[in-house]
Design a protein around this motif. Structure first.
Motif, PDB file in Angstrom:
ATOM      1  N   GLY A  65       1.070   4.793  -0.159  1.00  0.00           N
ATOM      2  CA  GLY A  65      -0.268   4.313   0.150  1.00  0.00           C
ATOM      3  C   GLY A  65      -0.368   3.925   1.602  1.00  0.00           C
ATOM      4  N   GLY A  66      -1.581   3.945   2.126  1.00  0.00           N
ATOM      5  CA  GLY A  66      -1.853   3.440   3.454  1.00  0.00           C
ATOM      6  C   GLY A  66      -1.518   4.346   4.622  1.00  0.00           C
ATOM      7  N   SER A  67      -0.817   5.422   4.419  1.00  0.00           N
ATOM      8  CA  SER A  67      -0.449   6.283   5.547  1.00  0.00           C
ATOM      9  C   SER A  67      -1.686   7.040   6.033  1.00  0.00           C
ATOM     10  CB  SER A  67       0.653   7.263   5.141  1.00  0.00           C
ATOM     11  OG  SER A  67       1.826   6.557   4.838  1.00  0.00           O
ATOM     12  N   GLY A  68      -2.047   6.788   7.271  1.00  0.00           N
ATOM     13  CA  GLY A  68      -3.189   7.477   7.863  1.00  0.00           C
ATOM     14  C   GLY A  68      -4.536   6.846   7.560  1.00  0.00           C
ATOM     15  N   VAL A  69      -4.553   5.752   6.803  1.00  0.00           N
ATOM     16  CA  VAL A  69      -5.813   5.063   6.500  1.00  0.00           C
ATOM     17  C   VAL A  69      -5.578   3.554   6.586  1.00  0.00           C
ATOM     18  CG1 VAL A  69      -6.681   6.871   4.960  1.00  0.00           C
ATOM     19  CG2 VAL A  69      -5.372   4.992   4.008  1.00  0.00           C
ATOM     20  N   PHE A  70      -6.671   2.795   6.650  1.00  0.00           N
ATOM     21  CA  PHE A  70      -6.563   1.344   6.693  1.00  0.00           C
ATOM     22  C   PHE A  70      -6.322   0.809   5.288  1.00  0.00           C
ATOM     23  CE2 PHE A  70      -8.449  -2.837   6.152  1.00  0.00           C
ATOM     24  CZ  PHE A  70      -7.725  -3.549   7.096  1.00  0.00           C
ATOM     25  N   GLY A  71      -5.352  -0.061   5.146  1.00  0.00           N
ATOM     26  CA  GLY A  71      -5.118  -0.770   3.893  1.00  0.00           C
ATOM     27  C   GLY A  71      -4.074  -0.136   3.009  1.00  0.00           C
ATOM     28  N   MET A  72      -3.675  -0.894   1.994  1.00  0.00           N
ATOM     29  CA  MET A  72      -2.767  -0.444   0.942  1.00  0.00           C
ATOM     30  C   MET A  72      -1.468   0.134   1.498  1.00  0.00           C
ATOM     31  SD  MET A  72      -3.803   1.698  -2.467  1.00  0.00           S
ATOM     32  CE  MET A  72      -3.758   3.323  -1.749  1.00  0.00           C
ATOM     33  N   ASN A  73      -0.925  -0.491   2.531  1.00  0.00           N
ATOM     34  CA  ASN A  73       0.300  -0.004   3.161  1.00  0.00           C
ATOM     35  C   ASN A  73       1.470  -0.094   2.194  1.00  0.00           C
ATOM     36  OD1 ASN A  73      -0.387   0.421   6.158  1.00  0.00           O
ATOM     37  ND2 ASN A  73      -1.375  -1.507   5.601  1.00  0.00           N
ATOM     38  N   ASP A 116       6.490  -2.681   3.079  1.00  0.00           N
ATOM     39  CA  ASP A 116       5.156  -3.198   2.795  1.00  0.00           C
ATOM     40  C   ASP A 116       4.668  -2.807   1.408  1.00  0.00           C
ATOM     41  OD1 ASP A 116       4.951  -4.613   5.190  1.00  0.00           O
ATOM     42  OD2 ASP A 116       4.101  -2.911   6.256  1.00  0.00           O
ATOM     43  N   CYS A 117       3.754  -3.606   0.900  1.00  0.00           N
ATOM     44  CA  CYS A 117       3.218  -3.394  -0.445  1.00  0.00           C
ATOM     45  C   CYS A 117       1.872  -4.115  -0.509  1.00  0.00           C
ATOM     46  CB  CYS A 117       4.199  -3.942  -1.482  1.00  0.00           C
ATOM     47  SG  CYS A 117       3.773  -3.540  -3.175  1.00  0.00           S
ATOM     48  N   GLY A 118       0.858  -3.479   0.076  1.00  0.00           N
ATOM     49  CA  GLY A 118      -0.419  -4.143   0.253  1.00  0.00           C
ATOM     50  C   GLY A 118      -1.546  -3.594  -0.592  1.00  0.00           C
ATOM     51  N   VAL A 119      -2.695  -4.185  -0.398  1.00  0.00           N
ATOM     52  CA  VAL A 119      -3.914  -3.776  -1.089  1.00  0.00           C
ATOM     53  C   VAL A 119      -4.919  -3.286  -0.057  1.00  0.00           C
ATOM     54  CG1 VAL A 119      -3.616  -5.383  -3.013  1.00  0.00           C
ATOM     55  CG2 VAL A 119      -4.915  -6.103  -1.000  1.00  0.00           C
ATOM     56  N   SER A 120      -5.935  -2.581  -0.536  1.00  0.00           N
ATOM     57  CA  SER A 120      -7.091  -2.273   0.313  1.00  0.00           C
ATOM     58  C   SER A 120      -8.315  -2.828  -0.386  1.00  0.00           C
ATOM     59  CB  SER A 120      -7.220  -0.771   0.577  1.00  0.00           C
ATOM     60  OG  SER A 120      -7.570  -0.088  -0.594  1.00  0.00           O
ATOM     61  N   PHE A 121      -9.330  -3.083   0.406  1.00  0.00           N
ATOM     62  CA  PHE A 121     -10.553  -3.694  -0.087  1.00  0.00           C
ATOM     63  C   PHE A 121     -11.697  -2.718   0.102  1.00  0.00           C
ATOM     64  CE2 PHE A 121      -7.783  -6.913   1.719  1.00  0.00           C
ATOM     65  CZ  PHE A 121      -7.674  -7.823   0.676  1.00  0.00           C
ATOM     66  N   LEU A 122     -12.495  -2.563  -0.913  1.00  0.00           N
ATOM     67  CA  LEU A 122     -13.690  -1.740  -0.829  1.00  0.00           C
ATOM     68  C   LEU A 122     -14.882  -2.658  -1.057  1.00  0.00           C
ATOM     69  CD1 LEU A 122     -15.131   0.982  -0.638  1.00  0.00           C
ATOM     70  CD2 LEU A 122     -14.795   1.235  -3.099  1.00  0.00           C
TER      71      LEU A 122
END
Length: 177
Positions: A16-24, A38-44
């Protein structure tokens, strides 16, 4: 890519998160071991509706949990640590973080009832750690939170610089004021 990289290879497996913001969330594979960074979230943000939080899909890594030697955190932003409390029961590996990020992790894990079972290994600012076949060197970077780091991941096959997040700052606020 094969589902189980060869021991003589060094592979990157983005979850997740490669090339985009969030969820790394990225995995490095070497010598039959996996290292997560890393182990993140993304927000919509949904106008007029509930905001949505998205996490990496843990299915691939949870099937290989016995090979996961550790989870390295580059800094304490939610897009880098926000999924840990939800995903750690499927991962069950040591967490490596600098003191401030480790403090944030302890708070998250305590709220999830995991503080007594999750192992957090504090790494000094600009410090080093050994995790399975990986040697790590933390390199402080300027960012919008304290103790942000890039991580050099060393193996006999070479080095990878995992940058996490950083910014160019002509007047960085680092160290004592």
């Amino acid at each position: 890519m094969s589902s189980d990289p060869r021991p003589s290879a060094l592979s990157l497996i983005p979850l997740g998160g490669s090339g985009v913001f969030g969820m790394n969330c990225n995995l490095y594979a070497h010598a039959d071991a996996l290292l997560m960074v890393d182990c993140g979230v993304s927000f919509l943000r949904v106008p007029g509706g509930e905001n949505q939080i998205t996490m990496p899909d843990p299915a691939w890594i949870s099937r290989r949990r016995e090979k996961l030697v550790g989870l390295v955190l580059t800094h304490g932003h939610e897009d880098h640590i926000g999924a840990i409390a939800a995903m750690w029961p499927q991962l069950r590996c040591p967490l490596f973080a600098t003191p401030f990020t480790a403090h944030l992790l302890r708070l998250k894990l305590a709220r999830a009832g995991l503080a007594s079972v999750a192992q957090i290994v504090e790494v000094a600012i600009n410090g080093r750690a050994s995790v399975g076949p990986f040697q790590l060197k933390f390199i402080g970077v300027t960012h919008s939170t304290i103790e942000a780091h890039s991580v050099v991941i060393e193996t006999p096959l070479g080095r990878v610089l995992h940058t996490g997040d950083w910014k160019l700052d002509p007047d960085p606020r680092v160290g004592p004021a």
